[in-house]
Enzyme design. Structure first.
Site, PDB file in Angstrom:
ATOM      1  N   ASN A   1       8.968  23.339 -19.190  1.00 43.17           N
ATOM      2  CA  ASN A   1       9.957  22.388 -19.710  1.00 43.17           C
ATOM      3  C   ASN A   1       9.404  21.004 -19.411  1.00 43.17           C
ATOM      4  O   ASN A   1       9.351  20.591 -18.255  1.00 43.17           O
ATOM      5  CB  ASN A   1      11.277  22.625 -18.987  1.00 43.17           C
ATOM      6  CG  ASN A   1      12.509  22.131 -19.715  1.00 43.17           C
ATOM      7  OD1 ASN A   1      13.591  22.207 -19.171  1.00 43.17           O
ATOM      8  ND2 ASN A   1      12.382  21.639 -20.932  1.00 43.17           N
TER       9      ASN A   1
ATOM     10  N   ASN B   1      17.411  13.764 -24.512  1.00 44.84           N
ATOM     11  CA  ASN B   1      16.802  14.888 -25.209  1.00 44.84           C
ATOM     12  C   ASN B   1      15.692  14.400 -26.144  1.00 44.84           C
ATOM     13  O   ASN B   1      15.587  13.207 -26.431  1.00 44.84           O
ATOM     14  CB  ASN B   1      17.856  15.638 -26.020  1.00 44.84           C
ATOM     15  CG  ASN B   1      18.874  16.338 -25.148  1.00 44.84           C
ATOM     16  OD1 ASN B   1      18.525  16.985 -24.174  1.00 44.84           O
ATOM     17  ND2 ASN B   1      20.151  16.200 -25.504  1.00 44.84           N
TER      18      ASN B   1
ATOM     19  N   CYS C   1      19.439  17.619 -16.382  1.00 38.31           N
ATOM     20  CA  CYS C   1      18.494  18.695 -16.683  1.00 38.31           C
ATOM     21  C   CYS C   1      17.990  19.256 -15.364  1.00 38.31           C
ATOM     22  O   CYS C   1      17.442  18.515 -14.542  1.00 38.31           O
ATOM     23  CB  CYS C   1      17.337  18.153 -17.524  1.00 38.31           C
ATOM     24  SG  CYS C   1      16.022  19.344 -17.813  1.00 38.31           S
TER      25      CYS C   1
ATOM     26  N   ASN D   1      24.003  24.500 -25.300  1.00 40.03           N
ATOM     27  CA  ASN D   1      22.753  25.235 -25.219  1.00 40.03           C
ATOM     28  C   ASN D   1      23.103  26.714 -25.322  1.00 40.03           C
ATOM     29  O   ASN D   1      24.171  27.144 -24.866  1.00 40.03           O
ATOM     30  CB  ASN D   1      22.047  24.967 -23.883  1.00 40.03           C
ATOM     31  CG  ASN D   1      21.767  23.495 -23.662  1.00 40.03           C
ATOM     32  OD1 ASN D   1      21.113  22.845 -24.454  1.00 40.03           O
ATOM     33  ND2 ASN D   1      22.280  22.969 -22.566  1.00 40.03           N
TER      34      ASN D   1
ATOM     35  N   GLU E   1      17.906  24.787 -26.787  1.00 42.63           N
ATOM     36  CA  GLU E   1      18.566  23.622 -26.205  1.00 42.63           C
ATOM     37  C   GLU E   1      19.042  22.676 -27.296  1.00 42.63           C
ATOM     38  O   GLU E   1      18.271  22.327 -28.205  1.00 42.63           O
ATOM     39  CB  GLU E   1      17.617  22.875 -25.261  1.00 42.63           C
ATOM     40  CG  GLU E   1      17.317  23.610 -23.972  1.00 42.63           C
ATOM     41  CD  GLU E   1      16.710  22.683 -22.933  1.00 42.63           C
ATOM     42  OE1 GLU E   1      17.351  21.653 -22.601  1.00 42.63           O
ATOM     43  OE2 GLU E   1      15.604  22.972 -22.453  1.00 42.63           O
TER      44      GLU E   1
ATOM     45  N   CYS F   1      14.709  26.341 -19.194  1.00 41.11           N
ATOM     46  CA  CYS F   1      15.887  25.481 -19.046  1.00 41.11           C
ATOM     47  C   CYS F   1      16.509  25.817 -17.703  1.00 41.11           C
ATOM     48  O   CYS F   1      16.986  26.943 -17.500  1.00 41.11           O
ATOM     49  CB  CYS F   1      16.886  25.718 -20.174  1.00 41.11           C
ATOM     50  SG  CYS F   1      18.420  24.760 -19.998  1.00 41.11           S
TER      51      CYS F   1
END
Length: 311
Positions: free
Chosen positions: A26, A90, A99, A217, A241, A250
């Protein structure tokens, strides 16, 4: 976004230093802006995160002192230790509450930049739009107390075990889902076979009904067989996501998937979980905190892979 628009939006970042990092795949662009002087538009974030014409990332994180952001000052009053605020966007430029993987990478970035110190055994408070998150070092990276988790629709969840329906391109029928908040909104779908997980088509966003107010999500979780081995439960997961698309990992989604599977498993399900994502392995732990509520902790690696300056 066409190439000329991307070039124009990237021009607004000319001369700005950045780092690139990831947590189990990620990945994020990180920028230090201690006094909150760098205004970054949604278009600039989207241009920077573009994987063909920009740096490429699942999101952009700006490190700002909490005192410099109006939305963070109230948090700072309640938690004076939360000097730094994680301003997370994002990949499409939209604002996200926080996050879980990003918090770990954010702390590694602060450490590498000399902006904080975190000795073994110490805890660092990080401000986010989902409240303060407490981070500690581990042998494998960092552990983050994400705070209490909750059902998005508790009455429906407790009565039926599910609260929504999810449609995805590769699934033959609509599947039931369970909506859980771990700081971000998630809807978790249980799968029965490895082939369902491997063959998921997540090029388009799954459809969740009823539609959550701010989107969700969506995690697809496959319990291992046996589910529990040596006191640790294990699942595999893929995620779509909101504002990004499918990602290799995630963190808050891993916690949501573990929470949902633990609920479905019933009494006796363990508090320790191993969550396999396409980008690696994350640890999830449920525990009763000093506030009397059940918190969820996320642990895993954080890696800074490059530094540079926007040209």
């Amino acid at each position: 976004m066409n190439s000329s628009a991307v070039a124009a939006d990237l021009t607004s970042l000319t001369g700005v230093a950045f780092s690139k990092g990831h947590g189990t795949g990620n990945d994020f662009i990180l920028i230090a802006d201690p006094e909150g002087e760098q205004q970054i538009s949604a278009a600039a974030v989207a241009a920077a995160c573009d994987r063909h014409r920009g740096i490429g990332a699942d999101g952009l994180i700006r490190a700002v002192r909490s005192q410099a952001l109006p939305e963070a000052r109230e948090l700072l009053e309640r938690h004076p230790d939360a000097e730094w605020f994680m301003d997370y966007r994002n990949a499409d430029g939209s604002i996200s509450e926080m996050c879980g993987n990003g918090v770990r990478v954010f702390v590694q970035f602060l450490l590498d930049s000399g902006l904080v110190a975190l000795a073994p055994g110490d805890v660092l408070g990080i401000g986010t739009r989902a409240g303060i998150k407490w981070v500690s070092r581990t042998d494998q990276g960092f552990a983050v107390d994400l705070g209490p988790w909750s059902f998005s629709h508790p009455e429906t969840a407790l009565e039926r075990g599910v609260d929504s329906l999810v449609t995805a391109d590769s699934l033959d029928v609509t599947r039931p889902g369970l909506s859980i908040s771990t700081g971000n909104a998630h809807t978790v779908v249980a799968l029965a076979q490895r082939s369902e997980l491997d063959e998921l088509a997540l090029h388009r966003a799954p459809v969740v009904e009823p539609v959550p107010e701010n989107g969700s999500n969506v995690e697809f979780a496959l319990p291992h067989d046996p589910l529990v081995l040596d006191g640790i439960a294990e699942i595999s997961m893929r995620v779509f996501e909101r504002g990004v698309g499918e990602t290799l990992s995630c963190g808050t989604g891993a916690c949501a998937a573990a929470a949902a599977t633990r609920f479905w498993a019933g009494a006796g399900a363990p508090d320790l979980w191993r969550v396999n994502v396409p980008g690696g392995v994350l640890g999830v732990r449920f525990f009763t905190a000093a506030d009397g509520e059940e918190h969820v902790e996320l642990s895993g690696p954080a890696v800074i892979v490059a530094q540079g300056v926007f040209g």
